[in-house]
Write a protein that holds these residues in place. Structure first.
Motif, PDB file in Angstrom:
ATOM      1  N   PRO A 192      66.314 -56.810 -26.262  1.00 24.56           N
ATOM      2  CA  PRO A 192      67.591 -56.289 -26.778  1.00 24.56           C
ATOM      3  C   PRO A 192      68.460 -57.398 -27.353  1.00 24.56           C
ATOM      4  N   SER A 193      69.499 -57.023 -28.086  1.00 25.66           N
ATOM      5  CA  SER A 193      70.442 -57.999 -28.632  1.00 25.66           C
ATOM      6  C   SER A 193      71.159 -58.715 -27.490  1.00 25.66           C
ATOM      7  N   GLY A 194      71.411 -59.999 -27.699  1.00 31.99           N
ATOM      8  CA  GLY A 194      72.191 -60.752 -26.735  1.00 31.99           C
ATOM      9  C   GLY A 194      71.402 -61.495 -25.687  1.00 31.99           C
ATOM     10  N   VAL A 195      70.058 -61.403 -25.707  1.00 28.16           N
ATOM     11  CA  VAL A 195      69.268 -62.100 -24.687  1.00 28.16           C
ATOM     12  C   VAL A 195      68.917 -63.525 -25.111  1.00 28.16           C
ATOM     13  N   GLY A 196      69.234 -63.895 -26.354  1.00 26.14           N
ATOM     14  CA  GLY A 196      69.037 -65.277 -26.785  1.00 26.14           C
ATOM     15  C   GLY A 196      67.795 -65.523 -27.601  1.00 26.14           C
ATOM     16  N   LYS A 197      67.289 -64.517 -28.311  1.00 25.28           N
ATOM     17  CA  LYS A 197      66.069 -64.724 -29.108  1.00 25.28           C
ATOM     18  C   LYS A 197      66.313 -65.714 -30.237  1.00 25.28           C
ATOM     19  N   SER A 198      67.426 -65.560 -30.969  1.00 29.72           N
ATOM     20  CA  SER A 198      67.704 -66.458 -32.088  1.00 29.72           C
ATOM     21  C   SER A 198      67.953 -67.880 -31.602  1.00 29.72           C
ATOM     22  N   THR A 199      68.646 -68.028 -30.483  1.00 32.15           N
ATOM     23  CA  THR A 199      68.865 -69.352 -29.900  1.00 32.15           C
ATOM     24  C   THR A 199      67.540 -69.991 -29.518  1.00 32.15           C
ATOM     25  N   LEU A 200      66.642 -69.173 -29.010  1.00 29.52           N
ATOM     26  CA  LEU A 200      65.316 -69.650 -28.621  1.00 29.52           C
ATOM     27  C   LEU A 200      64.546 -70.151 -29.844  1.00 29.52           C
ATOM     28  N   VAL A 201      64.588 -69.375 -30.927  1.00 29.93           N
ATOM     29  CA  VAL A 201      63.895 -69.770 -32.163  1.00 29.93           C
ATOM     30  C   VAL A 201      64.474 -71.070 -32.709  1.00 29.93           C
ATOM     31  N   ASN A 202      65.810 -71.190 -32.726  1.00 28.76           N
ATOM     32  CA  ASN A 202      66.447 -72.414 -33.221  1.00 28.76           C
ATOM     33  C   ASN A 202      66.021 -73.632 -32.402  1.00 28.76           C
TER      34      ASN A 202
END
Length: 374
Positions: free
Chosen positions: A215-225
């Motif tokens: 779901p949104s907000g779990v940090g997927k984009s932060t993880l990718v970065n």
């Protein structure tokens, strides 16, 4: 394209298509009727050919391998001098993460194709939703890929809640995901990131293809970065009121990692419907599948039947009642989805035969008229 997963075996199988003037490419992004692709000569954009099936589960998506060629010039359209590329063929998939779509045709929606890992992301800043986790695990096992659970935001666990959200949470997640590896990471301080990089890199280059879901907000984009080593994807704040995030990733995108491996980032998923996940459910609830072998009746529904080994396990405490409730719910949903699909296929078959009979009547009537005129 080796960096994106193209192998010598793929090249050997593609040889006849090369002879026909086509080239292989992998879908980086899909935008309506066009695809952003990576080819042996670099990134290109191509239109999806009209000859491809229109069904959502048969149309190119992120991660797919496709055959690309130049379109046939149309006399009515003036030439610009630039090559106009078309996706001519969707190559066979070796795996696909599919969920049910909201369409009335009850088609499946492919979220990612040709993947080795389904990375299910949940945040430790709140107690993970075990029912959602089991649902995603069923889809992951059914896809033909290996699931991996990544628990993020360990740094945001309040000190007074460490015991509540620490070992107890890990135990609960492990109980809901038998046979699945679990990593606890913090993208900001690097905790667990080396283990995640190793999982993505695999044992041989170019690494493994993985899709991130959650779901949104779990940090997927932060993880990718963090995996990329640069702020490539936008990161949004989580609402303090309910702990939910907003969509910062708006489309599925394939990204090659310099450390090895390929990531497909996806927008936050709120509604996740099963799609023909019979085997995935058995793999997710392995303990129930094993207990069911000892039931008195082969078609036991594990509800009120006498001699049910599953109910006996709930009574003696060896099987949590929550697990059985979740299993029943997902089995009912999967059966309903399958019935919708069967009904759709039956309706399409009836429509096909009606069209055949109409054509036969038309031909018969035409011949009869010709006979009378003679």
């Amino acid at each position: 394209m080796v960096r994106h997963g193209w192998t010598d075996g793929d090249e050997a199988g593609f040889a006849p298509r090369r002879d026909a003037g086509l080239a292989p490419a992998r879908v980086l992004r899909r935008d309506r009727g066009r695809c952003e692709l990576i080819t042996e000569h670099g990134p290109v954009s191509a239109e999806i050919g009209r000859a491809l099936p229109a069904g959502s589960d048969l149309s190119p998506c992120t991660g797919d391998w496709v055959a690309v060629g130049a379109s046939v010039p149309t006399p009515s359209i003036p030439s610009t001098g630039a090559a106009h590329l078309v996706v001519a063929e969707l190559l066979p998939r070796r795996s696909a993460l599919v969920r049910s779509s909201a369409s009335r045709r009850s088609d499946g929606q492919v979220l990612a194709a040709n993947i080795d890992l389904v990375v299910i992301v949940a945040a430790l800043s709140a107690a993970p939703d075990l029912a959602r986790l089991e649902r995603l695990l069923a889809l992951a096992w059914e896809s033909g890929a290996q699931p991996l659970i990544v628990l993020t935001k360990a740094d945001l666990v309040p000190r007074e809640d460490t015991e509540r959200l620490g070992p107890s949470t890990l135990d609960a997640v492990a109980a809901a995901a038998p046979g699945t590896d679990i990593l606890t990471v913090c993208a900001l301080d690097g905790t667990g990131m080396d283990a995640l990089r190793a999982a993505l890199a695999g044992t041989s280059p170019p690494g493994r293809s993985a899709v991130l879901v959650g779901p949104s907000g779990v940090g997927k984009s932060t993880l990718v970065n963090a995996l990329l080593g640069e702020e490539r994807l936008a990161v949004g704040r989580v609402r303090a009121a309910d702990g939910k995030g907003r969509h910062t990733t708006v489309r599925r995108e394939l990204i090659a990692l310099s450390s090895g491996g390929i990531l497909i980032d996806t927008p936050g998923i709120r509604g996740v419907g099963l799609w023909d996940a019979e085997q995935g459910l058995d793999a997710t609830f392995t303990e129930i599948a094993e207990l069911a072998v000892a039931c008195r009746y082969a078609d036991c529904a594990h509800d009120t039947e006498p001699g049910c080994a599953v109910l006996a396990a709930v009574e003696d405490g060896s099987l949590p009642e929550r697990r059985l409730r979740s299993y029943r719910k997902l089995r009912r949903e999967n059966a309903w989805i399958q019935s919708r699909g069967d009904a759709r296929l039956a309706a399409e078959e009836r429509a096909r035969w009606k069209a055949i009979r109409r054509e036969q009547r038309r031909l018969y009537t035409g011949r009869e008229r010709q006979g009378r005129q003679r």
